[in-house]
Write a protein that holds these residues in place. Structure first.
Motif: not given
Length: 835
Positions: A434-445, A507-519
């Motif tokens: 899981g990524t929080v942005s398109i930018e991060t997903s493309e970097l990881l890819s 695998i979460g690549t960073e914590r989201h602002e909301s705990r709920r989204i992480d859950n």
């Protein structure tokens, strides 16, 4: 857990105990229903409707109706509702939120309360987050409803009005929150009742209720028309913003704003040739500059928006989905278009607007379901009056949730993530990253490509494609990178041999602002008792940690002198992360609450206006109401002009007659001397008597039937025009109202007070304009409403309309010369015409 909860159980556990007797009753019907033929089972629907007509309540019918749905589901879908699903269904029927983990079958749960509440004949709406899920659920679950003799409809983008009306007239209607909300607004803009598509807002089940009622609640629904503001200045302001150096402005990431420093202000004054940038007369320049600064220095490409086909498209911060058709308001979208050097669209004018909070609160009964609602329980209760009941899982959760791994830098973090993926890939265990942005997903890819690891990237651009990809994410050896919660609503089922290698690894690549989204991300693994694993990777350079983690925590980490590859794993770190998330959640709740406080003022006014429109559309005889308006207009005019102690009233009476002549009074029908000979009450009575006589004469000329139709359409036209202008005025009031806090004045209270005054003024304006139009309208044929509307807009008595320019034949009028019509304005400003 406190002592009370240990002894008596949690709130949810105590509430669920109350449902036991109903669950037992449902089970008691099962054997008898199994013996019925398909046709006999279907006849139960008519039996239930008859029992409702004989004053049985839905609660009385619940056990047997739920048992009937369960039996129908077994016969049609081969799925039998678990006891936990029955619990969830009862909670939904009670108008509450049912929290059920991913994979617990929420879609099937909704069939129980939907069927029961549809028996009343008033319709049930089931709201999902995208068109794909609405179509899928309506088709799959619709087969159960059809089997039991009920009709199912679906509302998706691109339907005609006739198709929408048919779907809303079904017993159960699936659709998205946007479609339902926009249909409500459009229904309150129609000229004929026959053009409305929705019925009463009876009962609503919101799937992914946290996404719709929490995440999307900050953005109101807006129906816009094209404005007429110039787009050139956005380029001018953008050029200025791009010319600045870092010392010319400061970025406040917490409030997402950009402020000019002293140096920046000096540059602004020089650039725009101003004496004082802060002067009130420079508000338009300030506005464009603020949006240009925000567009350039806080709005990030491929995170907040994307450029696709020469168009700026918003990226939903919670799902990573592209929000086609949605635009940032207040000129921000145009500022970004200038920044990206694409075509700048004209600013839009708001025709109708509502927040999701106020739309969904209009339902007689509201309920919702999701896997993650408890962290926002207070907000659900405070804003919507909904409490959250946590339903136990059908099978115990076997997923292993491990502590976060924290790195000093993002470089170190991503290196560790790629190594973890590479090692896991060798075992064949599937992974959802899981990524929080398109930018991060493309970097990881890109990093995984270098390692030669095959994978799929899901940026959630196409709902059908995302559901397809996410449904295969549990197959052996699969690696899926998904932006936030793309593919939400689709189960990840484990492929062959996956259980043996540990189930799905998240695998979460960073914590989201909301705990709920992480859950939500964690919850994609370990469905229905499957094995699974979840872990989050965090770096101190992540936005959440950088902006919101405490200074004390940051200083402690600095003293540790960590290298990029060093990892921290401790309770203090976990506590710091959760503390940062709670801060952001609190901020976001305050923002949503603030939006709602302001919209509540508009909502009360909206209800009055839409209520008045509904009465007009129902075709009621408006003559008595219009006569009352006539009296109000005359009373106000007389009180305003004759409420003085002056001996010589000639001037006041002259002004009164001039004002009334503009509205309805023929010239010289009554003299100043006649009025002077009466007291105020006699004047009012005389003027009202004249108005009635004149109106009766007009009606005799046109015919009563046509006059009633003209009354309806003119009132609708005036109400709509004034309401649209009022929305604009309220928007301007709200933009500047925050400054009242500096005067120790509550901005919300000020907005309520001044908004109320503006609303009263608008109502008076509606009365005046309606009476004016009615007395001046001329119809040359049977009045279709659209024709009457057209006639009223070209009526020359309306001062707000552009006057015909009196151009001189012997001289061409230049754009910058004074207009010959006598307005005192330049010709181009007066009429917006070319030379």
């Amino acid at each position: 857990m406190g002592l009370f909860e240990k002894v008596f159980g949690s709130y949810s556990e105590r509430e669920l105990k109350k449902l036991t007797s109903n669950l037992d009753k449902i089970d008691s019907f099962e054997e008898g229903l199994k013996k019925l033929s398909n046709e006999e089972l279907k006849l139960k629907t008519e039996e239930f409707k008859n029992r409702i007509n004989n004053e049985e309540t839905l609660d009385d019918l619940l056990p047997e109706a739920f048992a009937v749905v369960r039996e129908a589901s077994v016969r049609v879908l081969g799925l039998r509702h678990f006891r936990e699903q029955l619990m969830g269904g009862i909670v939904l029927h009670q108008g509450r939120i049912s929290e059920m983990k991913t994979g617990e079958g929420k879609t099937l749960v909704a069939t129980l309360p939907a069927y029961l509440n549809a028996l009343s004949g008033n319709g049930v709406h089931i709201v999902t987050v995208n068109d794909y899920l609405a179509k899928r659920d309506s088709e799959e679950m619709g087969s159960v409803y059809e089997f039991l003799g009920l009709k199912t409809g679906v509302i998706v983008h691109g339907l005609t009005n006739i198709e929408r009306r048919e779907a809303y007239n079904c017993d159960i209607t699936y659709g998205t929150n946007n479609e339902f909300g926009f249909d409500y607004l459009r229904d309150n803009m129609v000229v004929y009742k026959r053009d409305k598509v929705q019925r009463v807002l009876n009962y609503c089940i919101v799937d992914e209720v946290d996404s719709i009622l929490i995440d999307e609640a900050r953005t109101p629904l807006i129906i816009s028309g094209e404005g007429d503001k110039s787009t050139d200045f956005y380029k001018v302001a953008d050029f200025f913003a791009k010319s600045l150096k870092s010392e010319d402005y400061t970025v406040d990431e917490k409030s997402n704003s950009v402020i000019l420093t002293e140096e920046g202000l000096k540059k602004a004054e020089k650039y725009y040739h101003l004496e004082n940038y802060a002067d009130a007369e420079n508000m338009q320049i300030q506005h464009h500059t603020v949006q240009a600064l925000k567009g350039n220095y806080t709005m990030k490409k491929d995170i907040d928006y994307m450029v696709k086909d020469d168009e700026v498209i918003i990226v939903d911060e919670f799902t990573g989905r592209l929000m086609e058709g949605r635009r940032y308001s207040d000129g921000l979208h145009q500022a970004i278009e200038a920044k990206e050097n694409v075509k700048i669209q004209k600013e839009s004018k708001t025709l109708a607007t509502i927040t999701f909070q106020n739309y969904f609160r209009m339902y007689d009964k509201l309920s919702g379901m999701t896997g993650t609602a408890q962290t926002e329980e207070n907000e659900f209760r405070e804003i919507y009056g909904l409490d959250v009941i946590v339903i136990p899982t059908h099978e115990p959760i076997a997923r292993q949730d491990t502590p976060d791994l924290v790195y000093k830098t993002q470089v170190g973090k991503f290196k560790a993530i790629v190594n973890d993926i590479a090692e896991t890939y060798k075992t064949g265990q599937p992974m959802l990253v899981g990524t929080v942005s398109i930018e991060t997903s493309e970097l990881l890819s890109a990093l995984l490509k270098k390692k030669g690891i095959p994978h799929k990237v899901l940026n959630a651009k196409y709902h059908e494609m995302e559901a397809e990809i996410i449904s295969h994410a549990g197959e052996k050896g699969g690696v899926t990178i998904a932006t936030n919660m793309a593919g939400r609503g689709t189960d990840i089922k484990l492929g062959e041999g996956v259980v043996e290698v540990g189930g799905l690894k998240v695998i979460g690549t960073e914590r989201h602002e909301s705990r709920r989204i992480d859950n939500q991300l964690r919850g994609r693994s370990g469905r229905q008792g499957d094995p699974g694993f979840s872990r989050f990777y965090v770096s101190l350079e992540d936005d959440l940690m950088r902006i919101f983690a405490s200074e004390r925590f940051q200083s402690i980490v600095e003293k540790l002198g960590l290298d990029d590859d060093d990892v921290i794993e401790s309770k203090m770190v976990t506590s710091a992360i959760e503390s940062a998330q709670k801060k952001v959640e609190g901020n976001n709740f305050d923002i949503r609450k603030n939006v709602l406080q302001y919209d509540d003022v508009m909502n009360q006014q909206r209800e009055v206006i839409y209520g008045q429109r509904a009465e007009v559309l129902e075709g009621e005889d408006l003559k008595a109401q219009l006569e009352k308006m006539m009296e109000e207009v005359i009373y106000n005019a007389v009180n305003t002009h004759m409420n003085s102690d002056k001996d010589d009233m000639n001037e006041d009476i002259q002004k009164l007659l001039a004002y009334l002549e503009e509205i309805y009074l023929p010239k010289n029908i009554i003299t100043i001397e006649e009025i002077k000979s009466m007291n105020i009450e006699e004047v009012k009575a005389k003027l009202i008597s004249l108005a009635r006589d004149l109106y009766d004469a007009k009606e005799a000329q046109i015919s009563s039937e046509q006059m009633r139709e003209i009354e309806r359409v003119i009132l609708l036209r005036v109400v709509d025009t004034k309401w649209m202008a009022h929305i604009d005025d309220m928007d301007h009031l709200r933009r500047g109202i925050g400054l009242r806090a500096y005067r120790q004045q509550d901005p919300v209270q000020a907005y309520q007070f001044e908004g109320s005054q503006m609303f009263d003024a608008m109502i008076h304006g509606i009365e005046v304009d309606t009476i004016k139009y009615l007395f001046h309208v001329h119809i040359q044929k049977a009045p279709e409403r659209e024709q009457v509307a057209k006639e009223t807009t070209t009526n020359k008595t309306d001062d707000s309309l552009k006057k015909e320019p009196k151009t001189r034949k012997d001289k061409k009028v230049g754009r910058n010369e004074p207009c010959p019509c006598g307005s005192g304005k330049k010709y181009k400003n007066c009429h917006g015409l070319n030379e």
